[in-house]
Enzyme design. Structure first.
Site, PDB file in Angstrom:
ATOM      1  N   TYR A 262      -1.546  11.868   2.079  1.00  0.00           N
ATOM      2  CA  TYR A 262      -2.425  12.140   0.934  1.00  0.00           C
ATOM      3  C   TYR A 262      -2.357  13.612   0.509  1.00  0.00           C
ATOM      4  O   TYR A 262      -2.489  13.922  -0.679  1.00  0.00           O
ATOM      5  CB  TYR A 262      -3.869  11.779   1.286  1.00  0.00           C
ATOM      6  CG  TYR A 262      -4.088  10.297   1.438  1.00  0.00           C
ATOM      7  CD1 TYR A 262      -4.335   9.500   0.323  1.00  0.00           C
ATOM      8  CD2 TYR A 262      -4.040   9.688   2.686  1.00  0.00           C
ATOM      9  CE1 TYR A 262      -4.538   8.134   0.451  1.00  0.00           C
ATOM     10  CE2 TYR A 262      -4.234   8.331   2.828  1.00  0.00           C
ATOM     11  CZ  TYR A 262      -4.485   7.553   1.708  1.00  0.00           C
ATOM     12  OH  TYR A 262      -4.667   6.196   1.841  1.00  0.00           O
TER      13      TYR A 262
ATOM     14  N   HIS B 118      -7.364  -6.274  -1.286  1.00  0.00           N
ATOM     15  CA  HIS B 118      -6.260  -5.330  -1.157  1.00  0.00           C
ATOM     16  C   HIS B 118      -5.256  -5.737  -0.080  1.00  0.00           C
ATOM     17  O   HIS B 118      -4.075  -5.394  -0.166  1.00  0.00           O
ATOM     18  CB  HIS B 118      -6.839  -3.945  -0.817  1.00  0.00           C
ATOM     19  CG  HIS B 118      -5.810  -2.869  -0.693  1.00  0.00           C
ATOM     20  ND1 HIS B 118      -5.105  -2.384  -1.777  1.00  0.00           N
ATOM     21  CD2 HIS B 118      -5.358  -2.184   0.393  1.00  0.00           C
ATOM     22  CE1 HIS B 118      -4.270  -1.444  -1.369  1.00  0.00           C
ATOM     23  NE2 HIS B 118      -4.396  -1.299  -0.061  1.00  0.00           N
TER      24      HIS B 118
ATOM     25  N   ASP C 258       0.833  -1.202   0.000  1.00  0.00           N
ATOM     26  CA  ASP C 258       0.000   0.000   0.000  1.00  0.00           C
ATOM     27  C   ASP C 258       0.878   1.266   0.000  1.00  0.00           C
ATOM     28  O   ASP C 258       1.711   1.429  -0.876  1.00  0.00           O
ATOM     29  CB  ASP C 258      -0.976  -0.054   1.180  1.00  0.00           C
ATOM     30  CG  ASP C 258      -2.076   0.993   1.091  1.00  0.00           C
ATOM     31  OD1 ASP C 258      -2.956   0.853   0.232  1.00  0.00           O
ATOM     32  OD2 ASP C 258      -2.037   1.962   1.867  1.00  0.00           O
TER      33      ASP C 258
END
Length: 230
Positions: free
Chosen positions: A151, A207, A43
């Site tokens: 982010y 995921h 990730d």
């Protein structure tokens, strides 16, 4: 990684640029007294691992990457595949100041609880104690600021130039990943020096491959790395 768990967690956005996060990996390797490593990442860690292999190639002997694409590949693919663009829509919400922290912490972190335990998007077979362990660090004062600041820096370097990928890499991808389309695997392979990428799409996996398919992941890793032991 910085901002997570008991690592240092500065609060300013500029402390979480991709360049600084990538340099952290270098500092860990050299700080432990090594001149190179086998980098295993998932990730956000994997996104940074791709970056690390491009800018610090001499420090990476091989890579094992799970469920993430290089930023430049992700950028180009998202522009051409609207489905991937919509899978990543939460990234745009996270650009806002203070509001994401407020939303994620509401009702005792209910959004995070729902996401982590969701039957498609969440971590399979997550028991209540494990869920509490995940939430513990996020629930500390300022515990969401660092992770969200990752982010908030993601568009700082866009648009990105295509980069050739050359580090010998094992790539594992979940067939049913809710966040990333498996068309990204082909897009990644087209950027690679021939013969340097071994990619596997795991049937039925989502995921969170390290948690959901640890045996398969270890088998693929062992096969990929065992020649280094001879």
């Amino acid at each position: 990684m910085r901002g997570y768990g008991s690592s240092d967690a500065p609060t300013d956005v500029d402390s979480y640029t991709v360049d600084l996060l990538t340099a952290d990996i270098q500092d860990v390797i050299l700080g432990l007294g090594y001149s190179k490593c086998i980098l295993v990442a998932h990730d956000w860690g994997a996104l940074l691992a791709w970056n690390f292999s491009i800018y610090y190639p001499s420090l990476v002997e091989r890579m094992v990457v799970v469920s993430a694409a290089p930023m430049s590949v992700y950028q180009d693919y998202s522009m051409r595949h609207i489905g991937q663009f919509f899978r990543s829509n939460y990234v745009f919400l996270f650009q806002l100041p203070w509001l994401p922290e407020r939303l994620l912490s509401m009702s005792d972190f209910q959004i995070l609880k729902t996401t982590l335990t969701h039957h498609k998007r969440g971590i399979p077979r997550l028991n209540p104690n494990e869920l509490e362990a995940f939430l513990y660090d996020f629930s500390q004062p300022g515990g969401l600021i660092g992770p969200l600041n990752y982010y908030r820096n993601i568009f700082r370097n866009f648009p990105l130039e295509p980069q050739e990928l050359a580090t010998p890499t094992l790539l594992l991808w979940g067939e049913k990943d809710s966040y990333f389309e498996h068309g990204l695997v082909g897009a990644i392979s087209r950027r690679f020096v021939p013969g340097r990428l071994e990619a596997h799409i795991l049937p039925g996996a989502g995921h969170w491959i390290p948690q959901s398919h640890p045996e398969e992941m270890h088998q693929y890793m062992w096969a990929f790395l065992q020649d280094l032991l001879h």
